[in-house]
Design a protein around this motif. Structure first.
Motif, short mmCIF file in Angstrom:
data_model
loop_
_atom_site.label_atom_id
_atom_site.label_comp_id
_atom_site.label_asym_id
_atom_site.label_seq_id
_atom_site.Cartn_x
_atom_site.Cartn_y
_atom_site.Cartn_z
N UNK A 199 41.41 -26.82 -10.19
CA UNK A 199 41.80 -26.09 -8.98
C UNK A 199 42.37 -24.73 -9.40
N UNK A 200 41.54 -23.73 -9.29
CA UNK A 200 41.93 -22.37 -9.68
C UNK A 200 41.59 -21.44 -8.53
N UNK A 201 42.58 -20.69 -8.08
CA UNK A 201 42.38 -19.78 -6.97
C UNK A 201 41.25 -18.79 -7.27
N UNK A 202 40.38 -18.59 -6.29
CA UNK A 202 39.24 -17.66 -6.37
C UNK A 202 38.09 -18.18 -7.23
N UNK A 203 38.23 -19.37 -7.84
CA UNK A 203 37.10 -20.00 -8.53
C UNK A 203 36.17 -20.57 -7.47
N UNK A 204 34.90 -20.19 -7.51
CA UNK A 204 33.95 -20.60 -6.48
C UNK A 204 32.83 -21.42 -7.12
N UNK A 205 32.98 -22.76 -7.19
CA UNK A 205 31.91 -23.61 -7.73
C UNK A 205 30.72 -23.62 -6.76
N UNK A 206 29.51 -23.42 -7.30
CA UNK A 206 28.34 -23.33 -6.43
C UNK A 206 27.14 -23.95 -7.11
N UNK A 207 26.30 -24.61 -6.31
CA UNK A 207 25.06 -25.18 -6.82
C UNK A 207 23.99 -25.04 -5.74
#
Length: 404
Positions: A199-207
């Motif tokens: 959980x890191x602010x502004x980290x955007x996991x995408x697939x």
């Protein structure tokens, strides 16, 4: 406190990823071979990131940081063995040199049966995860390769934050200060993580992450390069000066829209968020405080004109999706001009044909090559930017008429 290793203490390492880790509550250890930077981080355990805009600037102090010298393999391995997350931002050419330390750290980690390790790869390189995986596995046994596959996530990232070359004026008396724009989203490959996604602010996991990689390359990077190469023609120094020219703005925006339409078609993605992204980028290009130059943004034109990179790759994708890349072709033609100039070759149609064949992998008969060469001929003839924009618009209107 959770621990992060940031391999690379340069502009992206300090100005974006390391700061992001710190702000998420990690104690961050930078690994670098620049001894002045290493010593300063060890002594101060903090440094400033300056967010700059046309409205002014704001300093944010990054806390809980230190550093080790990358030449101290034992210490680097220990840091990698003990950390909770890691990232690299060292540059493509340096990647092979950091692999031995990564391997040593992984072996130490495996011997102590630590949790899986995710390494966020922040390098300007397509398929960076596969490239780094190959480098690492060359140094592993068969059994270690299997262990690697189970416990190490090589997570590609798309770096959207613009960080220019830092001048002494930007450092403003502190060699650790990095001036950046405030944009701070970090899209990453969701499917590549091993274990829980942090959980890191502004980290955007995408697939699927390929969409984000292509979005960055074919919209952001392609538009940036187009703006730079058109600025070259006008004799302008800075990106903000180039995008402030109305005809450059229109050419750049429409080139980005051609890519957006192609990406929306390929990935069945909604077009409105892509259009909003383009508007946001064009606004960010006007940030005079960044001092980003046409020379820097348009640098290494051979790579930018390579078959799958921002200009040629975007043009080919557009054609694959039934979109005529009239505006992208203008940017590519201006890139050919820059390539010939940098290589001290005469500006001729014959040389332009050779560049497209040798650098871009395009034969003269291909549709994209013909469009680029037509635009290059206009540039060669001294045609102004306004007329280039008008001709691209005419061709675009003609292509749309033919599809109705």
């Amino acid at each position: 406190m959770k621990k992060a290793v940031m391999y690379g203490g340069g502009n992206i390492g300090r100005g974006f990823i390391g700061a992001t880790f710190s702000q998420a509550g990690y104690a961050v250890t930078f690994v670098d071979v620049a001894e002045p930077v290493v010593k300063a981080l060890q002594e101060k355990n903090t440094y400033p990131v300056r967010y700059v805009s046309n409205e002014g600037h704001e300093d944010v102090w990054v806390q809980n940081v230190t550093a080790v010298n990358g030449n101290d393999g034992t210490e680097v391995a220990r840091c990698i063995a003990d950390c909770d997350i890691m990232a690299t931002a060292v540059g493509v050419r340096v990647l092979p040199w950091i692999v031995p330390n990564i391997v040593a750290g992984l072996r130490l980690r495996w011997a102590e049966q630590k949790a899986p390790l995710n390494i966020i790869i922040c390098e300007n390189l397509m398929n960076a995860n596969h490239v780094l995986e190959g480098m690492i596995k060359e140094n592993l046994t068969k059994e270690e390769c299997a262990l690697f596959d189970r416990t190490v996530g090589l997570v590609e990232a798309s770096i959207g934050r613009m960080v220019p070359v830092q001048t002494e004026e930007m450092k403003d008396g502190d060699p650790l200060r990095v001036c950046v724009e405030k944009y701070g989203y970090l899209p990453v490959d969701k499917a590549a993580f091993k274990g829980d996604i942090p959980e890191i602010s502004n980290l955007v996991p995408y697939s699927p992450f390929d969409f984000y990689l292509k979005r960055k390359l074919y919209i952001h990077n392609m538009g940036h390069a187009t703006c730079a190469y058109l600025g070259d023609i006008l004799g302008l120094d800075y990106i903000y000066q180039s995008v402030d020219v109305a005809d450059v703005y229109i050419l750049t925006k429409n080139a980005m829209l051609e890519s957006a339409q192609a990406l929306a078609a390929q990935y069945d993605a909604p077009i409105k968020p892509l259009m909003d992204h383009i508007d946001d980028l064009l606004g960010r290009f006007t940030n005079a405080a960044l001092g980003d130059t046409c020379q820097r943004v348009g640098g290494d034109p051979a790579r930018k004109l390579s078959p799958e990179d921002r200009l040629i790759g975007a043009g080919k994708l557009a054609l694959q999706q039934g979109i005529t890349p009239c505006y992208i072709a203008v940017g590519a033609a201006a890139g050919v001009r820059r390539y010939l100039e940098e290589n001290s070759r005469e500006q001729t149609m014959e040389n332009a044909v050779q560049v497209l064949q040798e650098v871009s992998g395009l034969t003269q008969e291909e549709a994209l090559a013909q469009m680029i060469l037509s635009a290059y001929q206009m540039i060669l003839n001294g045609t102004g930017i306004a007329d280039l924009r008008r001709e691209a618009g005419r061709l675009r209107a003609k292509s749309l008429k033919n599809t109705v």
